[in-house]
Design a protein around this motif. Structure first.
Motif, PDB file in Angstrom:
ATOM      1  N   PHE A   1       0.840  -1.203   0.000  1.00  0.00           N
ATOM      2  CA  PHE A   1       0.000   0.000   0.000  1.00  0.00           C
ATOM      3  C   PHE A   1       0.875   1.253   0.000  1.00  0.00           C
ATOM      4  CE2 PHE A   1      -2.225  -3.381   2.199  1.00  0.00           C
ATOM      5  CZ  PHE A   1      -3.527  -3.303   1.756  1.00  0.00           C
ATOM      6  N   LEU A   2       0.455   2.263  -0.758  1.00  0.00           N
ATOM      7  CA  LEU A   2       1.055   3.588  -0.703  1.00  0.00           C
ATOM      8  C   LEU A   2      -0.003   4.547  -0.183  1.00  0.00           C
ATOM      9  CD1 LEU A   2       2.892   3.763  -4.165  1.00  0.00           C
ATOM     10  CD2 LEU A   2       3.763   2.900  -1.980  1.00  0.00           C
ATOM     11  N   ALA A   3       0.373   5.400   0.775  1.00  0.00           N
ATOM     12  CA  ALA A   3      -0.593   6.303   1.408  1.00  0.00           C
ATOM     13  C   ALA A   3      -0.117   7.749   1.320  1.00  0.00           C
ATOM     14  CB  ALA A   3      -0.802   5.919   2.872  1.00  0.00           C
ATOM     15  N   ASN A   4      -1.042   8.640   0.984  1.00  0.00           N
ATOM     16  CA  ASN A   4      -0.698  10.054   0.829  1.00  0.00           C
ATOM     17  C   ASN A   4      -0.143  10.676   2.104  1.00  0.00           C
ATOM     18  OD1 ASN A   4      -1.251  10.849  -1.910  1.00  0.00           O
ATOM     19  ND2 ASN A   4      -3.419  10.517  -1.501  1.00  0.00           N
ATOM     20  N   LYS A   5      -0.641  10.233   3.263  1.00  0.00           N
ATOM     21  CA  LYS A   5      -0.262  10.886   4.518  1.00  0.00           C
ATOM     22  C   LYS A   5       1.086  10.407   5.066  1.00  0.00           C
ATOM     23  CE  LYS A   5      -4.960  12.070   5.929  1.00  0.00           C
ATOM     24  NZ  LYS A   5      -6.010  11.968   6.970  1.00  0.00           N
ATOM     25  N   VAL A   6       1.700   9.411   4.423  1.00  0.00           N
ATOM     26  CA  VAL A   6       3.022   8.947   4.871  1.00  0.00           C
ATOM     27  C   VAL A   6       3.942   8.764   3.658  1.00  0.00           C
ATOM     28  CG1 VAL A   6       2.515   7.891   7.093  1.00  0.00           C
ATOM     29  CG2 VAL A   6       2.028   6.636   4.992  1.00  0.00           C
ATOM     30  N   PRO A   7       4.283   9.862   2.964  1.00  0.00           N
ATOM     31  CA  PRO A   7       5.179   9.740   1.815  1.00  0.00           C
ATOM     32  C   PRO A   7       6.545   9.215   2.234  1.00  0.00           C
ATOM     33  CG  PRO A   7       4.926  12.040   2.458  1.00  0.00           C
ATOM     34  CD  PRO A   7       3.911  11.269   3.224  1.00  0.00           C
TER      35      PRO A   7
ATOM     36  N   SER B   1      10.878   1.820   4.551  1.00  0.00           N
ATOM     37  CA  SER B   1      11.252   3.109   3.971  1.00  0.00           C
ATOM     38  C   SER B   1      11.593   2.927   2.498  1.00  0.00           C
ATOM     39  CB  SER B   1      12.443   3.710   4.721  1.00  0.00           C
ATOM     40  OG  SER B   1      13.575   2.856   4.664  1.00  0.00           O
ATOM     41  N   TRP B   2      11.296   3.971   1.711  1.00  0.00           N
ATOM     42  CA  TRP B   2      11.598   3.966   0.280  1.00  0.00           C
ATOM     43  C   TRP B   2      12.935   4.680   0.103  1.00  0.00           C
ATOM     44  CZ3 TRP B   2       7.417   3.344  -3.698  1.00  0.00           C
ATOM     45  CH2 TRP B   2       7.938   3.358  -5.001  1.00  0.00           C
ATOM     46  N   GLU B   3      13.978   3.917  -0.218  1.00  0.00           N
ATOM     47  CA  GLU B   3      15.324   4.470  -0.314  1.00  0.00           C
ATOM     48  C   GLU B   3      15.845   4.392  -1.744  1.00  0.00           C
ATOM     49  OE1 GLU B   3      16.509   5.764   2.359  1.00  0.00           O
ATOM     50  OE2 GLU B   3      15.471   4.782   4.014  1.00  0.00           O
ATOM     51  N   LYS B   4      16.919   5.136  -2.024  1.00  0.00           N
ATOM     52  CA  LYS B   4      17.562   5.026  -3.336  1.00  0.00           C
ATOM     53  C   LYS B   4      18.079   3.613  -3.557  1.00  0.00           C
ATOM     54  CE  LYS B   4      18.926   9.871  -3.825  1.00  0.00           C
ATOM     55  NZ  LYS B   4      20.047  10.821  -3.986  1.00  0.00           N
TER      56      LYS B   4
ATOM     57  N   PRO C   1      -0.262   2.253 -14.139  1.00  0.00           N
ATOM     58  CA  PRO C   1      -0.831   3.189 -15.118  1.00  0.00           C
ATOM     59  C   PRO C   1      -0.128   4.540 -15.010  1.00  0.00           C
ATOM     60  CG  PRO C   1      -2.556   2.087 -13.848  1.00  0.00           C
ATOM     61  CD  PRO C   1      -1.261   1.763 -13.175  1.00  0.00           C
ATOM     62  N   ASP C   2      -0.043   5.261 -16.121  1.00  0.00           N
ATOM     63  CA  ASP C   2       0.682   6.538 -16.133  1.00  0.00           C
ATOM     64  C   ASP C   2       0.156   7.509 -15.079  1.00  0.00           C
ATOM     65  OD1 ASP C   2       2.255   5.648 -18.180  1.00  0.00           O
ATOM     66  OD2 ASP C   2       1.084   6.602 -19.768  1.00  0.00           O
ATOM     67  N   GLY C   3      -1.148   7.569 -14.917  1.00  0.00           N
ATOM     68  CA  GLY C   3      -1.717   8.500 -13.953  1.00  0.00           C
ATOM     69  C   GLY C   3      -1.270   8.196 -12.531  1.00  0.00           C
ATOM     70  N   ILE C   4      -1.252   6.929 -12.182  1.00  0.00           N
ATOM     71  CA  ILE C   4      -0.807   6.532 -10.845  1.00  0.00           C
ATOM     72  C   ILE C   4       0.685   6.773 -10.699  1.00  0.00           C
ATOM     73  CG2 ILE C   4      -0.499   4.577  -9.279  1.00  0.00           C
ATOM     74  CD1 ILE C   4      -3.330   5.531  -9.377  1.00  0.00           C
ATOM     75  N   MET C   5       1.456   6.497 -11.745  1.00  0.00           N
ATOM     76  CA  MET C   5       2.901   6.693 -11.683  1.00  0.00           C
ATOM     77  C   MET C   5       3.241   8.154 -11.432  1.00  0.00           C
ATOM     78  SD  MET C   5       5.627   4.945 -11.670  1.00  0.00           S
ATOM     79  CE  MET C   5       6.882   5.897 -10.824  1.00  0.00           C
ATOM     80  N   GLN C   6       2.490   9.056 -12.025  1.00  0.00           N
ATOM     81  CA  GLN C   6       2.707  10.485 -11.790  1.00  0.00           C
ATOM     82  C   GLN C   6       2.452  10.837 -10.330  1.00  0.00           C
ATOM     83  OE1 GLN C   6       0.184  12.442 -14.648  1.00  0.00           O
ATOM     84  NE2 GLN C   6       1.444  11.850 -16.387  1.00  0.00           N
ATOM     85  N   ARG C   7       1.429  10.220  -9.744  1.00  0.00           N
ATOM     86  CA  ARG C   7       1.143  10.456  -8.323  1.00  0.00           C
ATOM     87  C   ARG C   7       2.257   9.898  -7.456  1.00  0.00           C
ATOM     88  NH1 ARG C   7      -4.890   9.245  -6.430  1.00  0.00           N
ATOM     89  NH2 ARG C   7      -3.987  10.252  -4.587  1.00  0.00           N
ATOM     90  N   VAL C   8       2.781   8.733  -7.831  1.00  0.00           N
ATOM     91  CA  VAL C   8       3.868   8.121  -7.066  1.00  0.00           C
ATOM     92  C   VAL C   8       5.104   8.991  -7.118  1.00  0.00           C
ATOM     93  CG1 VAL C   8       5.456   6.162  -6.965  1.00  0.00           C
ATOM     94  CG2 VAL C   8       3.024   5.765  -7.330  1.00  0.00           C
ATOM     95  N   GLU C   9       5.437   9.513  -8.274  1.00  0.00           N
ATOM     96  CA  GLU C   9       6.619  10.380  -8.405  1.00  0.00           C
ATOM     97  C   GLU C   9       6.469  11.636  -7.546  1.00  0.00           C
ATOM     98  OE1 GLU C   9       6.861  10.951 -12.582  1.00  0.00           O
ATOM     99  OE2 GLU C   9       7.940   9.066 -12.942  1.00  0.00           O
ATOM    100  N   LYS C  10       5.274  12.201  -7.521  1.00  0.00           N
ATOM    101  CA  LYS C  10       5.016  13.370  -6.675  1.00  0.00           C
ATOM    102  C   LYS C  10       5.098  12.981  -5.211  1.00  0.00           C
ATOM    103  CE  LYS C  10       1.505  16.886  -5.703  1.00  0.00           C
ATOM    104  NZ  LYS C  10       0.156  17.410  -6.040  1.00  0.00           N
ATOM    105  N   TRP C  11       4.528  11.827  -4.863  1.00  0.00           N
ATOM    106  CA  TRP C  11       4.533  11.322  -3.490  1.00  0.00           C
ATOM    107  C   TRP C  11       5.948  11.077  -2.984  1.00  0.00           C
ATOM    108  CZ3 TRP C  11       6.229   6.354  -2.169  1.00  0.00           C
ATOM    109  CH2 TRP C  11       5.852   5.872  -0.912  1.00  0.00           C
ATOM    110  N   MET C  12       6.811  10.563  -3.875  1.00  0.00           N
ATOM    111  CA  MET C  12       8.193  10.246  -3.493  1.00  0.00           C
ATOM    112  C   MET C  12       8.984  11.489  -3.126  1.00  0.00           C
ATOM    113  SD  MET C  12       9.103   7.369  -6.372  1.00  0.00           S
ATOM    114  CE  MET C  12      10.865   7.507  -6.067  1.00  0.00           C
ATOM    115  N   HIS C  13       8.604  12.637  -3.683  1.00  0.00           N
ATOM    116  CA  HIS C  13       9.383  13.861  -3.475  1.00  0.00           C
ATOM    117  C   HIS C  13       8.730  14.816  -2.493  1.00  0.00           C
ATOM    118  CE1 HIS C  13      10.954  12.341  -7.384  1.00  0.00           C
ATOM    119  NE2 HIS C  13      12.095  12.794  -6.883  1.00  0.00           N
ATOM    120  N   GLN C  14       7.705  14.372  -1.791  1.00  0.00           N
ATOM    121  CA  GLN C  14       7.068  15.235  -0.788  1.00  0.00           C
ATOM    122  C   GLN C  14       7.966  15.372   0.438  1.00  0.00           C
ATOM    123  OE1 GLN C  14       3.080  13.979   0.138  1.00  0.00           O
ATOM    124  NE2 GLN C  14       2.396  14.086  -1.973  1.00  0.00           N
TER     125      GLN C  14
END
Length: 200
Positions: free
Chosen positions: A46-52, A71-74, A187-200
């Motif tokens: 699961f990926l959650a907006n409140k815990v990027p 944790s999501w690490e390099k 899907p591209d739309g979700i991937m865009q959200r993930v990229e934004k989420w990763m950099h919050q």
């Protein structure tokens, strides 16, 4: 002292057409593991907006049931991992987990099935697994440090064990299983959200 909230492992993605599983299993048995485990595992990520920056995983199999924060690490070779033991006494608690995580505004989830075989040694767990999600299937070997006094010692232990296992000249993947098997099918739309989420 071993850090219970730190995961230190090396993951190798293998080609099943070129890799001899039976030979690897025999090699691990020859090193005299304390025990072995073989089973099917259901992992739900699961990926959650409140815990990027963190991934949740609900794991349920015949031996254990965990809700895990990673944790999501390099590089996934060293990262935070916190396991909550949900126990088996109430069976699969998937609905409860989803309700709990729903409060954190989950925007994506992915169920992954794994066939695993684990060889338990004093300082290392050697794991073979085949993981599948949607149309993608990958085979991996993981070596995880389970007893160490420092990160440096853990890395040395893994390197020594990998030399015994014939992996000394191979480069471990920096990507987590989620990145290897789920990200390529997003899907591209979700991937865009993930990229934004990763950099919050």
């Amino acid at each position: 002292m071993t850090d219970p909230f730190l995961e230190i492992e090396h993951k190798f993605v293998i080609n099943p057409e070129e890799f001899d599983r039976s030979r690897f299993f025999a090699q691990m048995q020859g090193l005299q593991p304390n025990s072995t485990t073989e089973q099917e595992v259901n992992d739900h990520y699961f990926l959650a907006n409140k815990v990027p920056g963190f991934v949740y995983r609900h794991r349920y199999d015949s031996e254990l049931q965990h809700l895990t924060l990673k944790s999501w690490e390099k590089s996934s070779q060293i990262r935070t991992e916190i396991n909550l033991d949900l126990g088996q006494h109430k069976g699969n608690q998937a609905e409860t987990v989803e309700a709990f995580l729903g409060v954190l505004d989950v925007f994506f989830d992915a169920p992954i099935k794994k066939e695993i075989k684990v060889f338990h040694f004093d300082k290392v767990e050697a794991v073979y697994y085949r993981a599948s999600y949607l149309e993608r299937v990958i085979d991996c070997i993981e070596f995880e440090a389970v007893s160490y006094d420092s990160v440096e010692e853990a890395e040395q232990t893994l390197s020594a064990f990998e030399a015994q296992a014939g992996f000394a000249n191979l480069t471990p993947s920096d990507d987590s299983l989620f990145e290897l098997i789920v990200i390529p099918q997003m899907p591209d739309g979700i991937m865009q959200r993930v990229e934004k989420w990763m950099h919050q």
